[in-house]
Design a protein around this motif. Structure first.
Motif, PDB file in Angstrom:
ATOM      1  N   PHE A 395       0.830  -1.202   0.000  1.00 53.93           N
ATOM      2  CA  PHE A 395       0.000   0.000   0.000  1.00 53.93           C
ATOM      3  C   PHE A 395       0.865   1.253   0.000  1.00 53.93           C
ATOM      4  N   LEU A 396       1.860   1.305   0.866  1.00 59.28           N
ATOM      5  CA  LEU A 396       2.676   2.512   0.977  1.00 59.28           C
ATOM      6  C   LEU A 396       3.472   2.757  -0.302  1.00 59.28           C
ATOM      7  N   ARG A 397       4.010   1.719  -0.890  1.00 58.29           N
ATOM      8  CA  ARG A 397       4.731   1.918  -2.149  1.00 58.29           C
ATOM      9  C   ARG A 397       3.784   2.406  -3.249  1.00 58.29           C
ATOM     10  N   ALA A 398       2.580   1.859  -3.283  1.00 58.45           N
ATOM     11  CA  ALA A 398       1.602   2.316  -4.282  1.00 58.45           C
ATOM     12  C   ALA A 398       1.255   3.785  -4.058  1.00 58.45           C
ATOM     13  N   LEU A 399       1.091   4.168  -2.815  1.00 60.81           N
ATOM     14  CA  LEU A 399       0.784   5.566  -2.494  1.00 60.81           C
ATOM     15  C   LEU A 399       1.959   6.470  -2.849  1.00 60.81           C
ATOM     16  N   PHE A 400       3.170   6.057  -2.477  1.00 61.97           N
ATOM     17  CA  PHE A 400       4.337   6.906  -2.713  1.00 61.97           C
ATOM     18  C   PHE A 400       4.608   7.068  -4.205  1.00 61.97           C
ATOM     19  N   ARG A 401       4.430   6.012  -4.982  1.00 64.69           N
ATOM     20  CA  ARG A 401       4.622   6.135  -6.436  1.00 64.69           C
ATOM     21  C   ARG A 401       3.648   7.150  -7.024  1.00 64.69           C
ATOM     22  N   ARG A 402       2.416   7.118  -6.581  1.00 69.83           N
ATOM     23  CA  ARG A 402       1.423   8.072  -7.083  1.00 69.83           C
ATOM     24  C   ARG A 402       1.777   9.497  -6.676  1.00 69.83           C
ATOM     25  N   LEU A 403       2.255   9.665  -5.469  1.00 68.66           N
ATOM     26  CA  LEU A 403       2.621  11.004  -5.020  1.00 68.66           C
ATOM     27  C   LEU A 403       3.818  11.539  -5.810  1.00 68.66           C
ATOM     28  N   GLU A 404       4.772  10.672  -6.112  1.00 67.73           N
ATOM     29  CA  GLU A 404       5.928  11.110  -6.898  1.00 67.73           C
ATOM     30  C   GLU A 404       5.510  11.574  -8.288  1.00 67.73           C
ATOM     31  N   ALA A 405       4.471  10.966  -8.837  1.00 67.18           N
ATOM     32  CA  ALA A 405       4.032  11.308 -10.191  1.00 67.18           C
ATOM     33  C   ALA A 405       2.974  12.401 -10.215  1.00 67.18           C
ATOM     34  N   SER A 406       2.430  12.751  -9.071  1.00 60.67           N
ATOM     35  CA  SER A 406       1.284  13.657  -9.033  1.00 60.67           C
ATOM     36  C   SER A 406       1.707  15.118  -9.197  1.00 60.67           C
ATOM     37  N   GLU A 407       0.910  15.849  -9.947  1.00 58.57           N
ATOM     38  CA  GLU A 407       1.111  17.287 -10.101  1.00 58.57           C
ATOM     39  C   GLU A 407       0.128  18.088  -9.253  1.00 58.57           C
ATOM     40  N   ASP A 408      -0.884  17.429  -8.727  1.00 58.48           N
ATOM     41  CA  ASP A 408      -1.896  18.172  -7.979  1.00 58.48           C
ATOM     42  C   ASP A 408      -1.965  17.807  -6.499  1.00 58.48           C
ATOM     43  N   VAL A 409      -1.135  16.849  -6.057  1.00 58.99           N
ATOM     44  CA  VAL A 409      -1.010  16.538  -4.628  1.00 58.99           C
ATOM     45  C   VAL A 409       0.476  16.439  -4.315  1.00 58.99           C
ATOM     46  N   ARG A 410       0.922  17.233  -3.344  1.00 58.96           N
ATOM     47  CA  ARG A 410       2.332  17.270  -2.987  1.00 58.96           C
ATOM     48  C   ARG A 410       2.508  16.830  -1.540  1.00 58.96           C
ATOM     49  N   ALA A 411       3.377  15.857  -1.325  1.00 59.34           N
ATOM     50  CA  ALA A 411       3.655  15.393   0.032  1.00 59.34           C
ATOM     51  C   ALA A 411       4.618  16.363   0.704  1.00 59.34           C
ATOM     52  N   VAL A 412       4.226  16.866   1.876  1.00 59.46           N
ATOM     53  CA  VAL A 412       5.030  17.860   2.592  1.00 59.46           C
ATOM     54  C   VAL A 412       5.167  17.459   4.059  1.00 59.46           C
ATOM     55  N   THR A 413       6.200  17.956   4.715  1.00 58.47           N
ATOM     56  CA  THR A 413       6.236  17.884   6.169  1.00 58.47           C
ATOM     57  C   THR A 413       5.394  19.033   6.715  1.00 58.47           C
ATOM     58  N   VAL A 414       5.047  18.939   7.980  1.00 57.09           N
ATOM     59  CA  VAL A 414       4.282  20.032   8.582  1.00 57.09           C
ATOM     60  C   VAL A 414       5.097  21.319   8.538  1.00 57.09           C
ATOM     61  N   ALA A 415       6.390  21.229   8.865  1.00 57.97           N
ATOM     62  CA  ALA A 415       7.242  22.418   8.850  1.00 57.97           C
ATOM     63  C   ALA A 415       7.361  22.998   7.443  1.00 57.97           C
ATOM     64  N   ASP A 416       7.416  22.149   6.403  1.00 57.51           N
ATOM     65  CA  ASP A 416       7.432  22.629   5.012  1.00 57.51           C
ATOM     66  C   ASP A 416       6.254  23.557   4.760  1.00 57.51           C
ATOM     67  N   HIS A 417       5.076  23.061   5.080  1.00 50.69           N
ATOM     68  CA  HIS A 417       3.863  23.813   4.785  1.00 50.69           C
ATOM     69  C   HIS A 417       3.838  25.129   5.550  1.00 50.69           C
ATOM     70  N   LEU A 418       4.171  25.094   6.819  1.00 52.87           N
ATOM     71  CA  LEU A 418       4.102  26.314   7.631  1.00 52.87           C
ATOM     72  C   LEU A 418       5.140  27.334   7.186  1.00 52.87           C
ATOM     73  N   ARG A 419       6.301  26.879   6.748  1.00 59.44           N
ATOM     74  CA  ARG A 419       7.323  27.805   6.268  1.00 59.44           C
ATOM     75  C   ARG A 419       6.863  28.501   4.986  1.00 59.44           C
ATOM     76  N   GLU A 420       6.243  27.746   4.100  1.00 62.57           N
ATOM     77  CA  GLU A 420       5.814  28.310   2.822  1.00 62.57           C
ATOM     78  C   GLU A 420       4.502  29.074   2.930  1.00 62.57           C
ATOM     79  N   HIS A 421       3.649  28.636   3.861  1.00 66.98           N
ATOM     80  CA  HIS A 421       2.317  29.229   3.954  1.00 66.98           C
ATOM     81  C   HIS A 421       1.934  29.403   5.430  1.00 66.98           C
ATOM     82  N   PRO A 422       2.471  30.434   6.088  1.00 67.67           N
ATOM     83  CA  PRO A 422       2.094  30.683   7.483  1.00 67.67           C
ATOM     84  C   PRO A 422       0.580  30.844   7.601  1.00 67.67           C
TER      85      PRO A 422
END
Length: 471
Positions: A395-422
């Motif tokens: 399941f996780l590999r299937a999810l991660f492959r889709r995320l790597e190929a996706s242009e409309d869903v981006r996997a982020v850390t919480v700190a990533d998101h808060l730094r870019e979008h307070p």
């Protein structure tokens, strides 16, 4: 055109303290078992997909026990297995082992091994948690070796670099030698030693954010003031004797941060409060120690908005955003439905279909303007996978492959998101609650809970009195 969705995968890795305070012996084996399988596997899978950024919340009490396991710390089940392998297992040992060595998912792991299934049939059902009186005699020494081997194999990582021999033993299936079983027992400790370095490597490479929890996983808001349970449940009967544990929570917070910095070289930026339990007072205590973010459940947000007078039933998914708190830090709220699908439902699905469904649901949060929505999937990071095919790796590999190929869903850390979008929106107040029914009934709402708090209050008073005498 809609903005890309930010998907924050936050895996909460935790175990309670299993070590007996007097002997130091771990009375239950879950730290070792999850280390040898799920804790390492999750890090290994993240390393395979470095562009899928994730957040791992590693509780201090878990990390403390992992260090002990890696050093070969005493554990009741492991010691009994070693005695049995060495031919020194007495009748009580055998009875204990026959009760403990089938603690594996019957459908996914016992039923799929003909020999393990045969051994379960030989033992028969438990009565009151114990096998029948003749079970020990039915097991030959060879049967016991095979049972010990299959239990370890069911909890052994397939991703550990040196696990190829374990795969060979799975194919062998039966008639394991003493040397082979001893090797499996040692392998578990070897993998346990590799868990903390694996997560440290992910953090250094920028693949993952590591966050923490107050040290022994206390319900922080209740520790500060049990009366905060009335915030969500005004009718709840509270303990007759209680206390304000500001000093207690300060210790849990400070020790957690010291340990994290010692192990990983930096202080964490965020914190998952135990059980997602939050209150204004808890948030302020975390913020005072530099925590940039905490997290809870989307039902807590709904209740907090209602308390603040901002409840709008027609508002689009207010939990798909970070919020600014009065204390200066940020708070995010997990998507309750999507998190529970991973935790309790997707394990019964085809892995590819489950991964596709998760992304479809994440995409539904997209909006045409404003900052990217934040979909936070937060759940226990070790418990679901024994219900998945391949311990969740498919399941996780299937999810991660889709995320790597996706242009409309981006996997982020919480700190990533808060730094870019307070956070743009301020949350005036938090209604105290947890991720279970957005209240504290589980920990303070029953007669036995009240008794426990009263006994804790008595013990705390006695401790402080003794401490005063020592000054």
């Amino acid at each position: 055109m809609k903005r890309p969705v930010h998907l924050a995968l936050v895996w909460h890795m935790h175990q309670p303290e299993y070590r007996d305070p007097w002997s130091g012996i771990a009375m239950l084996p879950w730290v070792r078992l999850h280390a040898a399988r799920h804790y390492f596997d999750m890090a290994a899978l993240a390393a395979e997909h470095p562009d899928v950024r994730q957040t791992f919340n590693l509780t201090p009490v878990l990390l403390s026990q992992l260090q002990g396991e890696g050093g070969g710390a005493a554990e009741r089940l492991l010691a009994a297995c070693r005695r049995a392998v060495g031919g020194g297992a007495a009748g009580d040992d055998r009875e204990f082992l026959l009760g403990a060595l089938f603690m594996a998912n019957e459908t996914r792991h016992i039923a799929t091994s003909p020999r393990y299934r045969e051994l379960l049939s030989l033992r028969g059902p438990l009565a009151g948690g114990l096998p029948d009186s003749g079970a020990a005699e039915r097991f030959s020494d060879s049967d016991m070796l095979d049972l010990i081997a299959w239990f370890q194999l069911s909890w052994t990582s397939a991703l550990w670099p040196g696990a190829g021999r374990a795969a060979e033993l799975r194919l062998k299936g039966r008639d394991f030698s003493v040397e082979e079983v001893e090797w499996l027992l040692d392998l578990h400790l070897e993998i346990a030693r590799g868990v903390v370095p694996a997560y440290a490597s992910l953090a250094r490479r920028g693949v993952a954010e590591l966050s923490t929890t107050p040290f022994y996983h206390p319900i922080g808001p209740l520790l500060l003031d049990v009366g905060c349970a009335h915030d969500a449940r005004p009718d709840m009967i509270l303990p007759r004797r209680t206390f304000h544990g500001d000093r207690d929570l300060a210790w849990h917070l400070d020790e957690a941060l010291r340990q994290h910095e010692r192990l990983f070289g930096v202080r964490p930026r965020g914190m998952w409060p135990a059980e997602g339990g939050v209150s204004d007072e808890f948030a302020a205590a975390a913020a005072a120690r530099g925590m940039e973010w905490i997290a809870s459940d989307d039902q807590v947000l709904r209740a907090s908005l209602h308390k603040s007078g901002f409840d709008d039933p027609d508002a689009p998914s207010p939990h798909h955003a970070a919020w600014r708190l009065e204390c200066g830090s940020s708070i995010i709220f997990r998507d309750h439905e999507l998190s529970d699908l991973v935790g309790f439902t997707y394990g019964r699905w085809d892995a590819e279909e489950a991964a596709e469904d998760l992304l479809r649901r994440a995409r539904s949060a997209a909006r045409p303007a404003g900052p990217p929505p934040l979909v936070a999937v937060i759940l226990d990071g070790e418990n679901p996978w024994e219900h998945f095919s391949g311990h969740g790796a498919e399941f996780l590999r299937a999810l991660f492959r889709r995320l790597e190929a996706s242009e409309d869903v981006r996997a982020v850390t919480v700190a990533d998101h808060l730094r870019e979008h307070p956070p743009r929106s301020a949350l005036r107040t938090l209604r105290a609650g947890s991720w279970i029914n957005h209240d504290f009934a589980v920990w303070a709402g029953h007669a036995e809970d009240r008794l426990a708090w009263e006994l804790l209050s008595d013990a705390r008073e006695a401790f402080l009195a003794g401490e005063a005498l020592m000054e």
